[in-house]
Design a protein around this motif. Structure first.
Motif, PDB file in Angstrom:
ATOM      1  N   THR B  37       0.837  -1.204   0.000  1.00 44.35           N
ATOM      2  CA  THR B  37       0.000   0.000   0.000  1.00 44.35           C
ATOM      3  C   THR B  37       0.872   1.255   0.000  1.00 44.35           C
ATOM      4  N   ALA B  38       1.867   1.250   0.873  1.00 41.14           N
ATOM      5  CA  ALA B  38       2.762   2.405   0.946  1.00 41.14           C
ATOM      6  C   ALA B  38       3.488   2.579  -0.377  1.00 41.14           C
ATOM      7  N   THR B  55      -6.137   9.394  -1.195  1.00 39.89           N
ATOM      8  CA  THR B  55      -7.154   8.602  -0.512  1.00 39.89           C
ATOM      9  C   THR B  55      -8.106   7.981  -1.532  1.00 39.89           C
ATOM     10  N   LEU B  58      -6.458   5.177  -3.451  1.00 45.72           N
ATOM     11  CA  LEU B  58      -6.346   3.988  -2.602  1.00 45.72           C
ATOM     12  C   LEU B  58      -7.680   3.243  -2.546  1.00 45.72           C
ATOM     13  N   VAL B  64     -10.881  -0.950   0.772  1.00 43.91           N
ATOM     14  CA  VAL B  64     -10.789  -0.328   2.102  1.00 43.91           C
ATOM     15  C   VAL B  64     -11.842   0.773   2.225  1.00 43.91           C
ATOM     16  N   GLU B  68     -10.340   4.249   6.577  1.00 46.90           N
ATOM     17  CA  GLU B  68      -9.071   3.491   6.653  1.00 46.90           C
ATOM     18  C   GLU B  68      -8.049   4.041   5.660  1.00 46.90           C
ATOM     19  N   ALA B  69      -8.536   4.313   4.446  1.00 55.59           N
ATOM     20  CA  ALA B  69      -7.652   4.818   3.386  1.00 55.59           C
ATOM     21  C   ALA B  69      -7.024   6.139   3.818  1.00 55.59           C
ATOM     22  N   GLN B  71      -6.558   7.280   6.739  1.00 52.67           N
ATOM     23  CA  GLN B  71      -5.629   7.044   7.844  1.00 52.67           C
ATOM     24  C   GLN B  71      -4.277   6.546   7.315  1.00 52.67           C
ATOM     25  N   ASN B  72      -4.370   5.591   6.362  1.00 51.90           N
ATOM     26  CA  ASN B  72      -3.173   5.055   5.730  1.00 51.90           C
ATOM     27  C   ASN B  72      -2.375   6.140   5.022  1.00 51.90           C
ATOM     28  N   MET B  75      -0.560   8.341   7.442  1.00 46.76           N
ATOM     29  CA  MET B  75       0.580   7.648   8.041  1.00 46.76           C
ATOM     30  C   MET B  75       1.798   7.661   7.096  1.00 46.76           C
ATOM     31  N   VAL B  76       1.527   7.317   5.848  1.00 48.11           N
ATOM     32  CA  VAL B  76       2.622   7.273   4.863  1.00 48.11           C
ATOM     33  C   VAL B  76       3.186   8.675   4.623  1.00 48.11           C
TER      34      VAL B  76
END
Lengths: 256, 88
Positions: B37-38, B55, B58, B64, B68-69, B71-72, B75-76
């Motif tokens: 994903t990253a 987002t 993703l 997802v 969730e997307a 959030q991911n 984070m990245v």
């Protein structure tokens, strides 16, 4: 500017350089001055000066010049399938093996143990910065003049049959690394050119190593047992290897 | 925002590792291990993106939720920002 024509990893390269003594440094690898060449690189005083930035301590221009030449050559040769890999490379019974690890771990020491245990079956290809060249059928490991502080190595090549990463430990044990485990370790010991397409070529070569070459992790102390264990793994006598790696099976190895 | 020039991603067997060259290499000298994903987001960031566009991409590619997307993505982006690899 002075110039020489050298043969590095089977590539004839004309090198133009500003400071004296490169000719002496590369003496074993020189071709006649009128030889035809495959590529030409020019190292300027500014290139040599740039090397000073990255180097720790004070080095002579002649030494920094050798670094600048290697950087230029490896960048230019990457797209011809040439890769600089940091490690101690040796040949045993005609096959090449490389010990790799961060500086100071004991690559050269481990290679010296092989020479002690296996005697003249072992020849040093290059104790520090060998070149790998990727061909369709095999990957060859070549000696170069950049062969470490003890200047160990020779102008010859042998097919790469295995890479062994080293870690220091109390006991000796070896295990195979998976492709995933190998990737970061290999990448961290390769010369990665600043040029993007040359760097892409390096990444493809690293991927090829992962796919084609057995890669091992040896946890070792400085003993003859360490050499016997890495030799058993690298030369393919895997019947000695359990799932967890080898532990204390020196009896069987000494029978070899 | 986009990634600095000179961030390359290498993949073997589902293991992704980003390496840095040139200008990016001067900012961050090392390697970044990442999941698929990253790596997907890093590839997107080779061109100009916003948090929203990432987002959305993703969500379109993976199964997802938007939450969730998002959030991911955050984070990245935090990781890349921390490494000094984003041009904003």
């Amino acid at each position: 500017m002075q110039n020489v024509i050298c043969l590095f990893a089977g590539i004839k390269v004309k090198i133009n350089y500003p400071y004296p003594s490169f000719e002496r440094f590369a003496a074993e690898y020189l071709l006649p001055v009128d030889a035809a060449f495959d590529m030409e690189i020019t190292v300027s005083e500014a290139d040599v000066f740039c090397e000073r930035d990255g180097a720790e301590g004070h080095y002579s221009d002649a030494y920094l010049q050798t670094l600048a030449v290697y950087r230029k050559f490896c960048t230019a040769a990457a797209e011809r399938g040439v890769l600089l890999f940091h490690g101690s490379a040796l040949a045993m019974d005609g096959n090449a093996y490389i010990f790799s690890a961060p500086s100071g771990t004991g690559k050269s020491t481990h290679a010296a143990l092989w020479r002690k245990v296996f005697g003249n079956r072992v020849q040093m290809i290059n104790d520090d910065k060998p070149l790998l060249r990727f061909f369709e059928k095999e990957t060859l490991v070549y000696g170069t003049p950049w062969n470490g502080k003890h200047r160990l190595g020779g102008n010859f090549s042998a097919p790469l049959k295995g890479i062994c990463f080293l870690e220091r430990g109390q006991k000796n044990a070896v295990r195979a690394l998976t492709a995933r485990e190998s990737l970061t370790r290999l990448l961290s010991q390769c010369f990665l050119p600043d040029d993007e397409s040359a760097a892409q070529a390096v990444l493809s070569m690293v991927k090829e190593i992962v796919q084609k070459t057995p890669i091992w992790l040896l946890t070792c102390n400085i003993s003859e047992e360490a050499a016997r264990i890495s030799c058993a793994a690298l030369t393919g006598k895997r019947e000695w290897l359990s799932e967890e790696g080898i532990n204390g099976q020196t009896e069987e190895f000494t029978r070899e | 925002m986009k990634l600095l020039q000179g961030v390359l991603v290498s993949e073997v067997d589902g293991e992704y590792v980003a390496v840095t060259l040139g200008k990016a290499g001067k900012k961050f000298n090392g390697m970044i291990r990442m999941n698929g994903t990253a790596a997907f987001l890093v590839q997107r960031l080779q061109s100009e993106q916003s948090e929203e566009s990432l987002t959305q991409a993703l969500c379109e590619t993976y199964d997802v939720s938007a939450e969730e997307a998002a959030q991911n993505v955050r984070m990245v982006l935090d990781k890349l920002r921390g490494a000094g690899l984003l041009e904003e």
